[in-house]
Design a protein around this motif. Structure first.
Motif, PDB file in Angstrom:
ATOM      1  N   TYR A   1      34.661  39.314  29.826  1.00 54.17           N
ATOM      2  CA  TYR A   1      35.483  38.627  31.249  1.00 54.17           C
ATOM      3  C   TYR A   1      34.033  37.934  31.640  1.00 54.17           C
ATOM      4  CZ  TYR A   1      37.761  42.939  31.780  1.00 54.17           C
ATOM      5  OH  TYR A   1      39.091  43.861  31.792  1.00 54.17           O
ATOM      6  N   ALA A   2      33.224  37.811  30.604  1.00 53.75           N
ATOM      7  CA  ALA A   2      32.489  36.094  31.193  1.00 53.75           C
ATOM      8  C   ALA A   2      33.435  34.496  31.906  1.00 53.75           C
ATOM      9  CB  ALA A   2      31.270  36.040  29.786  1.00 53.75           C
ATOM     10  N   GLU A   3      34.636  35.389  31.245  1.00 51.76           N
ATOM     11  CA  GLU A   3      35.675  33.936  31.512  1.00 51.76           C
ATOM     12  C   GLU A   3      35.967  33.937  32.748  1.00 51.76           C
ATOM     13  OE1 GLU A   3      39.231  35.580  29.969  1.00 51.76           O
ATOM     14  OE2 GLU A   3      38.810  34.944  28.291  1.00 51.76           O
ATOM     15  N   HIS A   4      36.235  35.488  33.974  1.00 48.13           N
ATOM     16  CA  HIS A   4      36.561  35.015  34.896  1.00 48.13           C
ATOM     17  C   HIS A   4      35.029  34.475  35.570  1.00 48.13           C
ATOM     18  CE1 HIS A   4      40.078  37.457  33.999  1.00 48.13           C
ATOM     19  NE2 HIS A   4      39.794  38.243  32.807  1.00 48.13           N
ATOM     20  N   VAL A   5      33.899  35.472  35.513  1.00 49.45           N
ATOM     21  CA  VAL A   5      32.391  34.187  36.005  1.00 49.45           C
ATOM     22  C   VAL A   5      33.071  32.842  36.145  1.00 49.45           C
ATOM     23  CG1 VAL A   5      30.273  34.386  36.237  1.00 49.45           C
ATOM     24  CG2 VAL A   5      31.355  36.887  35.796  1.00 49.45           C
ATOM     25  N   ALA A   6      32.826  32.261  35.381  1.00 50.26           N
ATOM     26  CA  ALA A   6      33.074  31.084  35.484  1.00 50.26           C
ATOM     27  C   ALA A   6      34.612  30.354  36.193  1.00 50.26           C
ATOM     28  CB  ALA A   6      33.260  30.328  33.979  1.00 50.26           C
ATOM     29  N   ALA A   7      35.135  30.807  35.897  1.00 52.55           N
ATOM     30  CA  ALA A   7      37.021  30.957  36.705  1.00 52.55           C
ATOM     31  C   ALA A   7      36.710  31.000  37.600  1.00 52.55           C
ATOM     32  CB  ALA A   7      37.698  31.747  36.158  1.00 52.55           C
ATOM     33  N   ALA A   8      36.184  31.915  38.360  1.00 56.64           N
ATOM     34  CA  ALA A   8      36.228  32.201  40.267  1.00 56.64           C
ATOM     35  C   ALA A   8      34.363  31.311  40.120  1.00 56.64           C
ATOM     36  CB  ALA A   8      35.599  33.587  40.298  1.00 56.64           C
ATOM     37  N   GLY A   9      33.302  30.640  39.456  1.00 61.56           N
ATOM     38  CA  GLY A   9      31.995  30.183  40.445  1.00 61.56           C
ATOM     39  C   GLY A   9      31.186  31.515  40.875  1.00 61.56           C
ATOM     40  N   ALA A  10      31.423  32.571  40.230  1.00 58.24           N
ATOM     41  CA  ALA A  10      30.928  33.574  40.635  1.00 58.24           C
ATOM     42  C   ALA A  10      28.946  33.613  40.107  1.00 58.24           C
ATOM     43  CB  ALA A  10      31.444  35.094  40.675  1.00 58.24           C
ATOM     44  N   GLY A  11      28.938  32.799  39.191  1.00 58.13           N
ATOM     45  CA  GLY A  11      27.605  32.801  38.950  1.00 58.13           C
ATOM     46  C   GLY A  11      26.611  32.226  37.582  1.00 58.13           C
TER      47      GLY A  11
END
Length: 383
Positions: free
Chosen positions: A306-316
């Motif tokens: 789910y790190a891909e979602h952190v990257a896609a969101a710009g969440a950290g």
């Protein structure tokens, strides 16, 4: 229909365990008979018509206990004749596997030597994985990470049509009604911290696999102005001895708080300043989605699905492989030094998960299981 859910061990705070129980409850709420088969159950038994069957497992070694448990489950399933068998651990006889673990054979070849691959443990887990992922199997795979699909197909040539990609489930209800200011005050009061304290949260069972030691080392590397008002809060199911010993060696033991697994992690997330998840291995990482839903910025290793979602969101910030402690130290320092960026990352994550929730059916997995069960019945000529 009669749904059988199989999980070798249940405890209330594991990501796979929580997903299993959520899906089981959704199936029961849709009118299906649900029975959970396990070797160990910790915590309250579920309500709503869900039955839990605990079966014995013995053996000197872990893989022997698993084999005995699988045989006991298989015998009971032959008696009960469910319409669909859904597994959260890999074993023969599954109709559906919910991918909670990384590819075993990939890790065994990447991280272990040839001698390990001649062991009974290796043969057992490799055979269990092949029973699910092998080309000759008919098992459907509920997929949490597209990256892991490529790894499985490299080893097993699993057909595309057996994979069912799942967008992450967004736990909006878990955070509904939590006031951020109240949560911040309550967290600091509970642990005796100053009202202005900066709290870095770590959540997960098996501390070393989740990289808690990496976070401790990053804390120890911080300049004094950043460290002086900072505490690490480690929440999870594991023995704390090794982590405490490392904290003492690094001279940061006064900055570490260890709490066992607990049900109010959403409140802790709402009261913290940053989630760090420097895991060594993590197929998905439900904790990342929960943090984003809470508006909590994330520092994570890219091995987490789910790190891909952190990257896609710009969440950290996402730390690349191979892991470099120096890069993690710098990333943590940057995130702590910039409250404005943390606020931006947190809001970006919150928006991203809200958008997924608006598109995703909250009972998606239950709906997929119904569809697969219907197809199975047709194949047997029962409809």
């Amino acid at each position: 229909m009669k749904f059988a859910f199989v999980i070798f061990k249940y405890f209330p705070y594991g990501g796979a365990q929580r997903d299993m129980l959520r899906i089981a409850r959704d199936c029961a709420a849709r009118g299906h008979a649900v029975r959970i088969y396990t070797g160990q159950w910790r915590g309250d038994l579920p309500e709503g018509g869900i039955e839990v069957v605990c079966l014995p497992a013995s053996g000197w070694f872990n893989h022997q206990r698993h084999q005995n448990l699988i045989e006991a489950i298989a015998a009971r399933l032959r008696e009960d004749e469910p319409d669909l068998v859904v597994g959260f651990n890999r074993m023969p006889g599954l109709d559906v596997y919910y991918t909670v673990d990384p590819c075993f054979i990939e890790r065994a070849h990447r991280e272990r030597g040839w001698l390990y691959r001649r062991s009974g443990r290796y043969r057992f887990f490799a055979a269990s994985e092949k029973a699910v992922m092998g080309r000759e199997s008919s098992c459907h795979i509920l997929l949490l990470s597209e990256r892991e699909k490529k790894i499985y197909q490299r080893w097993y040539h699993t057909p595309d049509e057996r994979f069912h990609p799942l967008p992450p489930n967004i736990p909006l209800d878990a955070f509904a009604g939590i006031d951020r200011s109240e949560a911040r005050n309550a967290l600091r009061a509970e642990f005796g911290l100053p009202g202005s304290a900066t709290v870095v949260l770590m959540v997960g069972s098996v501390f070393k696999r989740k990289g808690f030691d990496r976070t401790l080392r990053a804390l120890a590397s911080l300049p004094q102005p950043l460290r002086s008002n900072l505490w690490l809060l480690a929440v999870g199911e594991d023995r704390p001895n090794a982590l405490m010993a490392l904290a003492r060696r690094l001279k940061v033991v006064d900055r570490l708080i260890i709490a066992s697994g607990r049900a109010d992690v959403p409140r802790l997330m709402m009261g913290s300043d940053l989630l760090v998840h420097a895991a060594r291995s993590e197929l998905a990482g439900l904790v990342l989605i929960e943090a984003m839903t809470a508006g909590l910025p994330v520092l994570v290793t890219d091995v987490c699905g789910y790190a891909e979602h952190v990257a896609a969101a710009g969440a950290g910030l996402v730390l690349p492989s191979p892991f470099d402690q120096g890069k993690m130290n710098a990333a943590l320092a940057r995130m702590l030094a910039s409250p404005q960026e943390r606020a931006q990352w947190g809001e970006a994550g919150r928006r991203y998960t809200a958008e997924i929730a608006a598109r995703r059916s909250p009972t998606l997995e239950a709906e997929l299981l119904e569809e697969i069960a219907r197809e199975k019945r047709k194949g047997r000529g029962r409809d």
